[in-house]
Design an enzyme around this catalytic site. Sequence first.
Site, PDB file in Angstrom:
ATOM      1  N   GLU A 163      11.424 -13.924   4.934  1.00  0.00           N
ATOM      2  CA  GLU A 163      11.559 -15.238   3.905  1.00  0.00           C
ATOM      3  C   GLU A 163      12.343 -14.637   2.588  1.00  0.00           C
ATOM      4  O   GLU A 163      13.191 -15.625   2.156  1.00  0.00           O
ATOM      5  CB  GLU A 163      10.059 -15.526   3.612  1.00  0.00           C
ATOM      6  CG  GLU A 163       9.192 -16.285   4.798  1.00  0.00           C
ATOM      7  CD  GLU A 163       7.746 -16.288   4.351  1.00  0.00           C
ATOM      8  OE1 GLU A 163       7.424 -17.476   4.378  1.00  0.00           O
ATOM      9  OE2 GLU A 163       7.553 -15.446   3.654  1.00  0.00           O
ATOM     10  N   LYS A 186       3.983  12.810 -16.099  1.00  0.00           N
ATOM     11  CA  LYS A 186       5.412  13.382 -16.244  1.00  0.00           C
ATOM     12  C   LYS A 186       5.949  13.220 -14.768  1.00  0.00           C
ATOM     13  O   LYS A 186       5.990  14.118 -13.884  1.00  0.00           O
ATOM     14  CB  LYS A 186       5.322  14.847 -16.878  1.00  0.00           C
ATOM     15  CG  LYS A 186       6.984  15.202 -16.929  1.00  0.00           C
ATOM     16  CD  LYS A 186       6.862  16.606 -17.534  1.00  0.00           C
ATOM     17  CE  LYS A 186       8.324  17.161 -17.876  1.00  0.00           C
ATOM     18  NZ  LYS A 186       9.353  16.902 -16.830  1.00  0.00           N
ATOM     19  N   LYS A 202       2.230  12.211 -26.292  1.00  0.00           N
ATOM     20  CA  LYS A 202       2.999  11.662 -27.516  1.00  0.00           C
ATOM     21  C   LYS A 202       2.150  11.292 -28.652  1.00  0.00           C
ATOM     22  O   LYS A 202       1.096  10.788 -28.374  1.00  0.00           O
ATOM     23  CB  LYS A 202       3.679  10.619 -27.055  1.00  0.00           C
ATOM     24  CG  LYS A 202       4.601  10.823 -25.897  1.00  0.00           C
ATOM     25  CD  LYS A 202       5.598   9.599 -25.388  1.00  0.00           C
ATOM     26  CE  LYS A 202       6.529   9.730 -24.287  1.00  0.00           C
ATOM     27  NZ  LYS A 202       7.336   8.608 -23.584  1.00  0.00           N
ATOM     28  N   CYS A 251     -24.490   5.008   9.130  1.00  0.00           N
ATOM     29  CA  CYS A 251     -25.553   4.150   9.392  1.00  0.00           C
ATOM     30  C   CYS A 251     -25.190   2.943   9.938  1.00  0.00           C
ATOM     31  O   CYS A 251     -25.807   1.991  10.397  1.00  0.00           O
ATOM     32  CB  CYS A 251     -26.034   3.687   7.990  1.00  0.00           C
ATOM     33  SG  CYS A 251     -25.027   2.786   6.965  1.00  0.00           S
ATOM     34  N   CYS A 272     -19.283   1.277   2.404  1.00  0.00           N
ATOM     35  CA  CYS A 272     -20.449   0.990   3.283  1.00  0.00           C
ATOM     36  C   CYS A 272     -21.485   0.355   2.087  1.00  0.00           C
ATOM     37  O   CYS A 272     -21.723   0.918   0.975  1.00  0.00           O
ATOM     38  CB  CYS A 272     -21.100   2.318   3.903  1.00  0.00           C
ATOM     39  SG  CYS A 272     -22.673   2.024   4.211  1.00  0.00           S
TER      40      CYS A 272
END
Length: 679
Positions: free
Chosen positions: A35, A114, A288, A409, A424
């Site tokens: 597209e 950095k 900075k 589980c 979960c």
Amino acid sequence: MNESIAKRVAELRTEIRRLDHLYYVEAKPAVTDLEYDRLLEELRKLETEHPEFASVDSPTQRVGDAPVPHLVQVPHSVPMLSIDNTYSREELKAYFDRTEKTLGEPIEWVMEFKIDGVAASIRYEQGNMAVALTRGNGQVGDDITHNVRTIRDVPLRLVGDTPPEVLEVRGEVYMTNADLADLNLRQTEAGAEPYKNTRNVTAGTIRLLDPAIAAERKLRFFCHGIGETTGLKAADHIEFLAEVGKLGIPPTPEVQVFKSSADALKAVALFEEEMPDLPFEVDGIVFKVNRFDQRERLGIRSKSPRWVIAYKFERYEAVTVLESISVQVGKTGAITPVAHLKPVDIADTTVSRASLHNADEIERLDVREGDVVVVEKAGKIIPKVVRVEKHERKTEQPPFEFPTHCPVCHTELVRDDGGVYIRCPSPECPAQLRQRLIYFGSRPGMDIDGLGDELVDLLVQRRIVSSYADLYRLSVDEIADVNWLKQRKGKDGKLIDVQVGKKNAENLVAGIEASRNRGLARVLASISIRHVGPRVAQLITRHYPTIEQLQSASIEDLASIHEIGDAIAKSMHEFLHSDYGKKVFAELAEVGVKLSEEVAEPSGGPLEGKTIVVTGTLQQFNRDEIKALIEKLGGRASSSISKKTDYLVAGEKAGSKLTKAESLGVKILTESEFKTLIA
């Protein structure tokens, strides 16, 4: 006819720029590649058939330049200086102390990644890209405009109708690890040598003479600095990043601000322990000074500013084979995939496991069992799979199928709304219970001496403990006689029965007893509520010092606490009112765990007990000064308006907060009225 064509050309350019920003900056593709290509082709065809509508800032012109004969050197309008480096926290602290002493006043520090790329400067004039340069020697750089124009997340024209007259941004050109993997695959298929790392290929690509090659290599850009500007409004670094972001330039991501150097140093430790899941290479952290006026007063040395420093860490890499992928369940239910590696030595340690973070990371890396992978240890801390060497893939292995149900589980997994983690949702999951209990007893949690991983495993497996409250029901006799199979050290490595023993049991019960009175803040930080750690818990309990008061607070009330946003407030509120959360607090109260905090004595100030929000531009205070004054005089400085707000102090250009305050009937004060009130 021409008007309709001009309208369609404008529509296509706007839409393609929007899609580029979504895909390359926000990583949220909105359409398929097909597209997108059709839109671009339609625009290209219209511009070809109607050259009067051609424009240098059209998306079709990103790879429209012919190869340049050579790179031209151009002077920087403002010198492009380098940054001083440090490799230890001690040196970093010394820098902070030295800078604060020089300035003689508090400093707000900004922390950025950095990024391991190539420094570049991009200049816009009247909103259009004019020139892009490498750093060079700081005074003169190479003209790389033809290549920077191919970077899809860099706008050829700034967004908005009134861009700054001149805007020169400095930043980092980089390549993602996934794009390097794809490039190396193409390299080997063409019989060429693969590239070693993202920085090397970026440095080589940005200086190529042919922009078509640069376009194929999919470079990216992050803005993190400022050069010459005319018409920019920002007064500090955070405002600058927000302003350039609105202009369509991608600002450096996940920037954090700290009120003090002590907070900044704590963040370094956390960063090293929990290296973020990033799609690009990072070789350190940059700190900075936030405010521009403070930067000007600090000035520069001959080659570097005094207001910035890079804390760098060594990166160590190795190549190995990913033998298998498994998943594990965390304390908040997050399902984390783990790479099991052919053991390899990195930075004096043998690495055999590395986190793959989440399902999206597996898809982004396109990592599969049997792949040759590059594993990195940054700062000698956490191993991370950074890249798949796809050109080494001899057979087509099937993609890893992320589980649909919890591996422990078997509850159906759910994905966070708008997030990357799959969880979960069952609070009764044994794997979650184990992780939650381990954290509950850890030093950042309730600091229970003697409650280690092995003992938690034993207590959970034997079903002696199935909740936090069960810990406080343990007796010495109940624990002392418990034994479990443990592998003996030595050559034979046999499994032997090991008994907890009375002394260990006494130590554990004493540790549990000592934790009983640590208070509500420690409890909140220990029970694995999403987004709630020690700092957040302290902020919340200052305003709601008992569990009853906290349970009566609304989401809006919690969100109005300074530094507590909507996401934290929602998470806290949902936990408090869930069946599981109610059960946790009821059981802890039943076993005598302290669920309150000592309330500080009133200061007796004129703002005692008042909640005050400040908005707009003030003439006699900056934002930090007035918040500090409010708290000093006994008030609470909040960041959002609610029904419990007592006053809104409104300066010039007060916006949505003023409107909301008026709708809620909150009393509104001018700056002079506020001064009268505190007098």
